[in-house]
Design a protein around this motif. Structure first.
Motif, PDB file in Angstrom:
ATOM      1  N   VAL A 183       0.905  -1.464  -0.046  1.00  0.00           N
ATOM      2  CA  VAL A 183      -0.093   0.006   0.015  1.00  0.00           C
ATOM      3  C   VAL A 183       0.735   1.260  -0.090  1.00  0.00           C
ATOM      4  O   VAL A 183       0.716   2.332  -0.836  1.00  0.00           O
ATOM      5  CB  VAL A 183      -0.850  -0.026   1.140  1.00  0.00           C
ATOM      6  N   VAL A 184       2.032   1.414   0.859  1.00  0.00           N
ATOM      7  CA  VAL A 184       2.760   2.404   0.835  1.00  0.00           C
ATOM      8  C   VAL A 184       3.401   2.641  -0.418  1.00  0.00           C
ATOM      9  O   VAL A 184       3.860   3.676  -0.803  1.00  0.00           O
ATOM     10  CB  VAL A 184       3.987   2.375   2.140  1.00  0.00           C
ATOM     11  N   SER A 185       3.689   1.596  -0.805  1.00  0.00           N
ATOM     12  CA  SER A 185       4.556   1.451  -2.307  1.00  0.00           C
ATOM     13  C   SER A 185       3.831   2.197  -3.322  1.00  0.00           C
ATOM     14  O   SER A 185       4.077   3.117  -4.167  1.00  0.00           O
ATOM     15  CB  SER A 185       5.058   0.373  -2.521  1.00  0.00           C
ATOM     16  N   GLY A 186       2.448   1.670  -3.546  1.00  0.00           N
ATOM     17  CA  GLY A 186       1.590   2.275  -4.507  1.00  0.00           C
ATOM     18  C   GLY A 186       1.188   3.529  -4.212  1.00  0.00           C
ATOM     19  O   GLY A 186       1.068   4.439  -5.213  1.00  0.00           O
ATOM     20  N   LEU A 187       0.691   3.678  -2.930  1.00  0.00           N
ATOM     21  CA  LEU A 187       0.198   5.135  -2.781  1.00  0.00           C
ATOM     22  C   LEU A 187       1.394   6.352  -2.973  1.00  0.00           C
ATOM     23  O   LEU A 187       1.314   7.501  -3.261  1.00  0.00           O
ATOM     24  CB  LEU A 187      -0.051   5.357  -1.218  1.00  0.00           C
ATOM     25  N   PHE A 188       2.749   6.078  -2.722  1.00  0.00           N
ATOM     26  CA  PHE A 188       3.943   6.671  -2.961  1.00  0.00           C
ATOM     27  C   PHE A 188       3.921   7.615  -4.362  1.00  0.00           C
ATOM     28  O   PHE A 188       4.167   8.438  -4.849  1.00  0.00           O
ATOM     29  CB  PHE A 188       5.193   6.306  -2.488  1.00  0.00           C
ATOM     30  N   VAL A 189       3.839   6.201  -5.103  1.00  0.00           N
ATOM     31  CA  VAL A 189       3.913   6.513  -6.761  1.00  0.00           C
ATOM     32  C   VAL A 189       2.612   7.200  -7.106  1.00  0.00           C
ATOM     33  O   VAL A 189       2.608   8.153  -7.937  1.00  0.00           O
ATOM     34  CB  VAL A 189       4.062   5.430  -7.366  1.00  0.00           C
TER      35      VAL A 189
END
Length: 693
Positions: free
Chosen positions: A203-209
């Protein structure tokens, strides 16, 4: 003895039709060649090579896992999807007619490709690609691609929205880090235990992008997508995050071979492939249309040339044992969002896919799918056109139903059914509103001839101050300088004002000192009863541009009870409705302003149509439909203000006329002098050398 012109072919002259069709085909082929050469000429002159390289790299990073996933989902080896993206994408980018179109495997073809794979195997799918290529080339050479331009806006927007929803449905689970679909998540909302299965690192990876791409949208030159994906990949490797990644990729590409299919199965394969070929052609054209809407400042695509490029791409993919390709709106949207400007970006995407397969398989294998999912979620949200659906629901409900049917068909994988249903509903709407469509077609035709707008007789109650006036015939426009104004006897034109050319004024019109009403270029002008032009007002117009009011063409039409305040500029083609106030130093150009409007001080209204009763705030710039939609309604205070101004100027007209008579009783009043000009009839067209001007 006169001879009839050699006109359209008849049944007695069948050869004429053949000649006409042949010439039309040759003309279309020449246009395809010219468009292809022009786009490559634009590439040679483009200063955006770096932007294209960055966009191609970003699209390649997005396309790689999608191509692999679609190949596996279709029952094919991963290399089939990679070949489709690399080879098909490069060929279509080189020869296609949509400069920013990105070609590759498409989710909309997945179900039909899967059926072919189960029946005929991977070799049969490669043969189907060749069949699709041949069919698309036939459609291209027969100029059938231009039929894609007839797809209505509602169906196109529904298709785009369906693709966006389908993309979100596939990518939100990637961001959450599990295999549930969105529909399944909706069913589990009353049981929050599913939250324990969420991978919060994903989730953190996707939301950061997603955040980086969304927050830097205005920074056109910043490659947010590739930077975000690169940072997430680097951090996840350094911290040893347990994330699902792209995975290993085969580095081998088969040699070109013709698919070996038993002779007795070719007819069945062609029959099964025909719907897939039409679907691939339609999706490519719809994607190209959607790209035109995303890049309104760029030249539109050539549909026949695009089918030519897609046909060659499918031929090449088939000979290399790949899978069918089509223009894909998702990857094309990423191309636009990443700064792609020319066909080089899509070509770089294909080359990088091939190079990545051969040389960078290990690095690409480490890219988290959640990071790519975050980028694709942003693209999916941008493809959903809720605003278009709301507008259609308000004004054209049948078209709104066509939007919904098309979107549902796209989301559920029944694209052909959805498109057919949407087109049928559009046809029903067109038949029910055929008279309105005819009026719009007439308006379009008139605008092509320079007419800005056509308004009804109700908008022109005061169009004639006296008598019946026939519209003037055509003559050289520079000769208009010598024409005289027609002014009602009750109006007043100050001696320090300038009125030139064919200007018709109603009763009690006041033209103050320093004003300039110049019907010398664009002509004629109409100024309605009780209207006032205050000091320094300028009224002018472009030549051969008109608004049509009650069947009469006017370069500038100003209704009755209108106030044009000091130093305002009204430049035609232009229409200003009754009881409207135009403030100090305001500008109205190439616009239609309704009745009972209020245009504030220093406001600019250009190239739009403002409905009745709207207020343009002081200093505002209204030059788009969105800006018009945001305009507030006029308040009672502003209505009363214009009424007061009109009443004051009616008094000034009487006072100035009385004063003029007292100063020089023997001299005719200014308005009476003007009224001595010729009536508006054939005498407006004096005989003169037609080659003088």
């Amino acid at each position: 003895m006169s001879h009839p012109p050699s006109a359209a072919p008849t049944r007695s002259n069948p050869g004429a039709r053949e000649v006409g069709v042949g010439e039309a085909l040759r003309s279309g082929w020449r246009a395809m060649a010219v468009d292809w050469a022009r786009t490559w000429g634009d590439v040679a002159r483009s200063p955006h090579l770096v932007s294209d390289l960055v966009a191609g790299l970003t699209v390649a990073a997005v396309a790689l896992p999608l191509n692999v996933a679609l190949a596996v989902a279709s029952g094919l080896p991963p290399v089939a999807g990679l070949i489709a993206g690399a080879v098909g994408g490069s060929i279509a980018a080189t020869f296609g007619g949509a400069r920013l179109q990105v070609t590759g495997p498409a989710a909309a073809l997945n179900v039909m490709v899967l059926g072919l794979a189960h029946t005929y195997g991977a070799t049969g799918v490669a043969a189907a690609s060749i069949i699709i290529g041949v069919i698309q080339l036939i459609l291209s050479f027969s100029l059938a691609g231009r039929l894609g331009r007839r797809v209505p806006e509602s169906v196109l927007a529904g298709f785009t929205t369906g693709v966006g929803l389908k993309l979100l449905d596939s990518q939100i689970p990637e961001v959450l880090g599990f295999d549930y679909r969105v529909f399944e998540l909706a069913q589990m909302m009353h049981r929050p235990a599913w939250l324990h299965q969420v991978s919060w690192i994903a989730v953190v990876s996707g939301l950061f992008v997603a955040f980086l791409v969304s927050s830097t949208r205005q920074m056109k030159r910043f490659p947010a997508a590739i930077v975000g994906i690169g940072l997430v990949t680097a951090v996840s490797i350094y911290l040893h995050w347990n994330l699902e990644r792209v995975g290993a990729v085969s580095a081998s590409i088969p040699r070109p071979t013709f698919p070996a299919i038993p002779d007795e199965r070719w007819i069945d394969l062609v029959t099964a492939t025909l719907p897939l070929a039409l679907l691939a052609a339609v999706e490519s054209l719809l994607s190209a249309r959607a790209l035109d809407r995303m890049t309104p400042d760029a030249p539109p695509h050539n549909p026949d040339l695009e089918l030519f490029g897609q046909g060659l791409a499918n031929l090449g993919v088939g000979f290399l044992q790949g899978m069918p390709v089509t223009g894909v709106i998702v990857r094309s949207g990423v191309n636009v969002q990443s700064g792609g400007r020319t066909r080089v970006a899509a070509l770089v995407h294909g080359i990088l896919l091939a190079a990545a397969v051969l040389f960078l398989g290990g690095t690409i294998a480490q890219v988290p799918l959640a990071a790519l999912g975050g980028l694709l979620c942003v693209v999916g949200f941008r493809l959903i056109e809720v605003k278009t659906l709301v507008e259609l629901a308000r004004h054209e409900r049948i078209e709104a139903a066509a939007f919904v049917v098309t979107a549902v068909g796209t989301v559920t994988g029944h694209l052909v059914t959805g498109l057919v249903g949407g087109l049928v509903l559009h046809a029903v709407h067109a038949w029910l509103h055929r008279h309105e469509h005819a009026d719009r077609a007439q308006l379009t035709s008139r605008r092509e001839r320079g007419i800005r707008a056509v308004l009804g007789r109700d908008d022109a109650r005061a169009r004639r101050p006296s008598g019946a006036l026939d519209a003037p015939g055509h003559h050289k426009w520079l000769a208009q300088i010598k024409d005289r104004a027609m002014v009602s006897a009750s109006s007043f034109v100050h001696r320090q004002a300038s009125v030139i050319g064919r200007v018709v004024m109603g009763d009690n019109v006041h033209i103050a000192a320093g004003s300039s009403v110049r019907a010398d270029e664009g002509s004629p002008f109409f100024i309605g009863s009780n209207t006032n032009l205050q000091d320094g007002v300028v009224v002018h117009a472009l030549k051969n541009k008109w608004v049509t009011v009650a069947g009469e063409d006017w370069a500038v039409y100003v209704g009755r009870n209108v106030s044009l305040a000091h130093n305002a500029l009204v430049h035609g083609p232009c229409y200003i409705g009754d009881d409207t106030f135009v403030g100090f130093k305001a500008v109205v150009h190439d616009a239609v302003v309704g009745s009972h409007c209020y245009i504030g001080i220093g406001a600019v209204v250009v190239g739009v149509e403002v409905p009745d009763g709207r207020m343009v705030p002081h200093g505002a710039i209204v030059d788009t439909a969105d800006a018009v939609a945001r305009l507030p309604m006029v308040g009672e205070v502003h209505r009363e203000f214009n009424e007061d101004v009109v009443e004051v100027n009616r008094g000034l007209v009487a006072a100035y006329r009385e004063l003029e008579g007292e100063v020089d009783p023997g001299r005719p009043r200014a308005a009476d002098e003007e009224r001595r000009g010729p009536d508006w009839d054939q005498r407006w067209q004096p005989r003169r050398d037609p080659h003088r001007f």
